[in-house]
Design a protein around this motif. Sequence first.
Motif, PDB file in Angstrom:
ATOM      1  N   LEU A  23       0.544   5.897 -13.573  1.00 46.02           N
ATOM      2  CA  LEU A  23      -0.319   5.256 -14.269  1.00 46.02           C
ATOM      3  C   LEU A  23      -1.408   4.572 -13.527  1.00 46.02           C
ATOM      4  O   LEU A  23      -1.378   4.433 -12.171  1.00 46.02           O
ATOM      5  CB  LEU A  23       0.735   3.593 -14.351  1.00 46.02           C
ATOM      6  CG  LEU A  23      -0.078   2.331 -15.015  1.00 46.02           C
ATOM      7  CD1 LEU A  23      -0.601   2.937 -16.440  1.00 46.02           C
ATOM      8  CD2 LEU A  23       0.735   1.250 -14.988  1.00 46.02           C
ATOM      9  N   LEU A  24      -2.717   4.671 -13.952  1.00 49.12           N
ATOM     10  CA  LEU A  24      -3.988   4.503 -13.395  1.00 49.12           C
ATOM     11  C   LEU A  24      -4.516   2.913 -13.692  1.00 49.12           C
ATOM     12  O   LEU A  24      -4.239   2.524 -15.056  1.00 49.12           O
ATOM     13  CB  LEU A  24      -4.996   5.586 -13.468  1.00 49.12           C
ATOM     14  CG  LEU A  24      -5.192   6.442 -12.608  1.00 49.12           C
ATOM     15  CD1 LEU A  24      -3.934   7.176 -12.423  1.00 49.12           C
ATOM     16  CD2 LEU A  24      -6.012   7.415 -12.968  1.00 49.12           C
ATOM     17  N   THR A  25      -5.255   2.300 -12.810  1.00 46.34           N
ATOM     18  CA  THR A  25      -5.886   0.919 -13.287  1.00 46.34           C
ATOM     19  C   THR A  25      -6.823   0.779 -12.203  1.00 46.34           C
ATOM     20  O   THR A  25      -7.197   1.580 -11.207  1.00 46.34           O
ATOM     21  CB  THR A  25      -5.100  -0.059 -13.559  1.00 46.34           C
ATOM     22  OG1 THR A  25      -5.733  -1.354 -14.113  1.00 46.34           O
ATOM     23  CG2 THR A  25      -4.423  -0.694 -12.037  1.00 46.34           C
ATOM     24  N   ASN A  26      -7.694  -0.297 -12.474  1.00 47.90           N
ATOM     25  CA  ASN A  26      -8.824  -0.771 -11.214  1.00 47.90           C
ATOM     26  C   ASN A  26      -9.152  -2.010 -11.790  1.00 47.90           C
ATOM     27  O   ASN A  26      -8.680  -2.831 -12.455  1.00 47.90           O
ATOM     28  CB  ASN A  26      -9.909   0.396 -11.593  1.00 47.90           C
ATOM     29  CG  ASN A  26     -10.794   0.038 -12.758  1.00 47.90           C
ATOM     30  OD1 ASN A  26     -10.343  -0.872 -13.640  1.00 47.90           O
ATOM     31  ND2 ASN A  26     -11.987   0.529 -12.867  1.00 47.90           N
ATOM     32  N   GLY A  85       8.216  -0.844  -9.039  1.00 54.98           N
ATOM     33  CA  GLY A  85       9.081   0.183  -8.508  1.00 54.98           C
ATOM     34  C   GLY A  85       8.562   1.469  -8.370  1.00 54.98           C
ATOM     35  O   GLY A  85       9.387   2.486  -8.009  1.00 54.98           O
ATOM     36  N   ALA A  86       7.337   1.525  -8.371  1.00 53.75           N
ATOM     37  CA  ALA A  86       6.694   2.717  -8.372  1.00 53.75           C
ATOM     38  C   ALA A  86       6.099   2.960  -6.919  1.00 53.75           C
ATOM     39  O   ALA A  86       5.793   1.950  -6.140  1.00 53.75           O
ATOM     40  CB  ALA A  86       5.713   2.755  -9.284  1.00 53.75           C
ATOM     41  N   LYS A 134       6.708   2.162 -21.391  1.00 56.12           N
ATOM     42  CA  LYS A 134       8.092   1.727 -21.610  1.00 56.12           C
ATOM     43  C   LYS A 134       9.132   2.319 -20.622  1.00 56.12           C
ATOM     44  O   LYS A 134      10.391   2.214 -20.701  1.00 56.12           O
ATOM     45  CB  LYS A 134       8.682   2.156 -23.011  1.00 56.12           C
ATOM     46  CG  LYS A 134       7.517   1.485 -23.944  1.00 56.12           C
ATOM     47  CD  LYS A 134       8.107   1.633 -25.381  1.00 56.12           C
ATOM     48  CE  LYS A 134       7.134   1.468 -26.354  1.00 56.12           C
ATOM     49  NZ  LYS A 134       6.877   0.041 -26.412  1.00 56.12           N
ATOM     50  N   ARG A 135       8.723   2.657 -19.581  1.00 57.82           N
ATOM     51  CA  ARG A 135       9.566   2.861 -18.201  1.00 57.82           C
ATOM     52  C   ARG A 135       8.616   2.975 -16.925  1.00 57.82           C
ATOM     53  O   ARG A 135       7.439   2.776 -16.983  1.00 57.82           O
ATOM     54  CB  ARG A 135      10.318   4.252 -18.368  1.00 57.82           C
ATOM     55  CG  ARG A 135       9.156   5.557 -18.110  1.00 57.82           C
ATOM     56  CD  ARG A 135      10.134   6.688 -17.945  1.00 57.82           C
ATOM     57  NE  ARG A 135       9.660   8.009 -17.600  1.00 57.82           N
ATOM     58  CZ  ARG A 135       9.076   8.450 -16.561  1.00 57.82           C
ATOM     59  NH1 ARG A 135       9.223   7.606 -15.409  1.00 57.82           N
ATOM     60  NH2 ARG A 135       8.442   9.557 -16.345  1.00 57.82           N
ATOM     61  N   LYS A 136       9.421   2.962 -15.949  1.00 54.40           N
ATOM     62  CA  LYS A 136       8.642   2.850 -14.358  1.00 54.40           C
ATOM     63  C   LYS A 136       7.910   4.007 -14.466  1.00 54.40           C
ATOM     64  O   LYS A 136       8.454   5.281 -14.542  1.00 54.40           O
ATOM     65  CB  LYS A 136       9.736   2.578 -13.563  1.00 54.40           C
ATOM     66  CG  LYS A 136       9.162   2.619 -12.209  1.00 54.40           C
ATOM     67  CD  LYS A 136      10.414   2.648 -10.902  1.00 54.40           C
ATOM     68  CE  LYS A 136      10.994   3.884 -10.779  1.00 54.40           C
ATOM     69  NZ  LYS A 136      11.539   3.993  -9.602  1.00 54.40           N
ATOM     70  N   CYS A 184      -2.734  -5.336 -16.521  1.00 54.87           N
ATOM     71  CA  CYS A 184      -2.905  -4.034 -16.972  1.00 54.87           C
ATOM     72  C   CYS A 184      -1.636  -3.076 -16.691  1.00 54.87           C
ATOM     73  O   CYS A 184      -0.961  -2.232 -17.223  1.00 54.87           O
ATOM     74  CB  CYS A 184      -4.110  -3.319 -16.388  1.00 54.87           C
ATOM     75  SG  CYS A 184      -5.628  -3.847 -17.167  1.00 54.87           S
ATOM     76  N   VAL A 185      -1.445  -3.553 -15.300  1.00 52.71           N
ATOM     77  CA  VAL A 185      -0.128  -2.923 -14.800  1.00 52.71           C
ATOM     78  C   VAL A 185       1.019  -3.265 -15.374  1.00 52.71           C
ATOM     79  O   VAL A 185       2.095  -2.243 -16.101  1.00 52.71           O
ATOM     80  CB  VAL A 185       0.286  -3.237 -13.309  1.00 52.71           C
ATOM     81  CG1 VAL A 185       1.320  -2.485 -12.843  1.00 52.71           C
ATOM     82  CG2 VAL A 185      -1.109  -2.555 -12.395  1.00 52.71           C
ATOM     83  N   LEU A 186       1.233  -4.425 -15.811  1.00 52.67           N
ATOM     84  CA  LEU A 186       2.549  -4.974 -16.462  1.00 52.67           C
ATOM     85  C   LEU A 186       2.580  -4.140 -17.895  1.00 52.67           C
ATOM     86  O   LEU A 186       3.805  -3.845 -18.480  1.00 52.67           O
ATOM     87  CB  LEU A 186       2.728  -6.400 -16.448  1.00 52.67           C
ATOM     88  CG  LEU A 186       2.939  -7.097 -15.222  1.00 52.67           C
ATOM     89  CD1 LEU A 186       2.584  -8.699 -15.185  1.00 52.67           C
ATOM     90  CD2 LEU A 186       4.475  -6.651 -14.999  1.00 52.67           C
ATOM     91  N   LEU A 187       1.445  -4.483 -18.574  1.00 54.91           N
ATOM     92  CA  LEU A 187       1.490  -3.773 -19.997  1.00 54.91           C
ATOM     93  C   LEU A 187       1.760  -2.272 -20.023  1.00 54.91           C
ATOM     94  O   LEU A 187       2.365  -1.905 -20.924  1.00 54.91           O
ATOM     95  CB  LEU A 187       0.185  -4.195 -20.699  1.00 54.91           C
ATOM     96  CG  LEU A 187      -0.040  -5.647 -21.144  1.00 54.91           C
ATOM     97  CD1 LEU A 187      -1.211  -5.843 -21.808  1.00 54.91           C
ATOM     98  CD2 LEU A 187       1.039  -6.259 -22.097  1.00 54.91           C
TER      99      LEU A 187
END
Length: 249
Positions: free
Chosen positions: A7-10, A119-120, A83-85, A73-76
Amino acid sequence: MSERLILLTNDDGLWAPGLAALARAAAPFGRVVTVAPDRNRSAISSALSLHNILRLNEVGPDRFACDGTPVDCVLLGVCEVLKRKPDWVLSGVNHGFNLGEDVFYSGTVGAAFEGRLQGAKAAAFSMHPGGSLEQAEPWITRFLSRWETMELPPNRIWNVNLPKGEPKGFHLTGQDSRAYHDLVERRVDPRNTPYFWIGGDAGPTYAKAPGSDAEAVFHGFASVTPLRLDLGCPETLARQTDFDSAFNG
């Protein structure tokens, strides 16, 4: 073994060049899914949108824009999109350093912390504002090819800062300290009403202490700093007798 899920974000926004560079660097290691703010949300730390609704728009395959914060963004991304870690949560590449106490304000670092809370394995990436993403990208790929060989304790993340030019290598570093100038600037609008600008025009001054993140990047190295979610103070906790004397005596 199933494909690694990344999962990527910024905090610079979905269309920031640094995020595209991070996606390219991560692509060899698994399926990359991006959930990022729909606009710049810098210096927002670990803020959550508890009092506003959130909208999530799919703008392309495995690419989503969210009108919330990087932590939103991470939570969504974890709860709604994947829908999983995920195996990894990667945040950045931020346009500008996150050194020293910057980590307490940074949305880039805040998102990585949230990834670890979910958990990642998590890392935040930032670079000199005048640096080259073309030079930085292979070093991010190199970091990602090796970071799992050095396991961190629970509730820790990596904070990676890249120098202006081609890095000379990686340095394991601690946090520096820095001072901002013109932190709150007072101005007057055309109606002669004062307003205030946080941040001012002058950049920070770093102490560049030996072994610190700032020392490393200003000497041409990529700093790799382990950060902890536990902000406890073990040296004070060890002074139980002094505490009892002061508070319970």
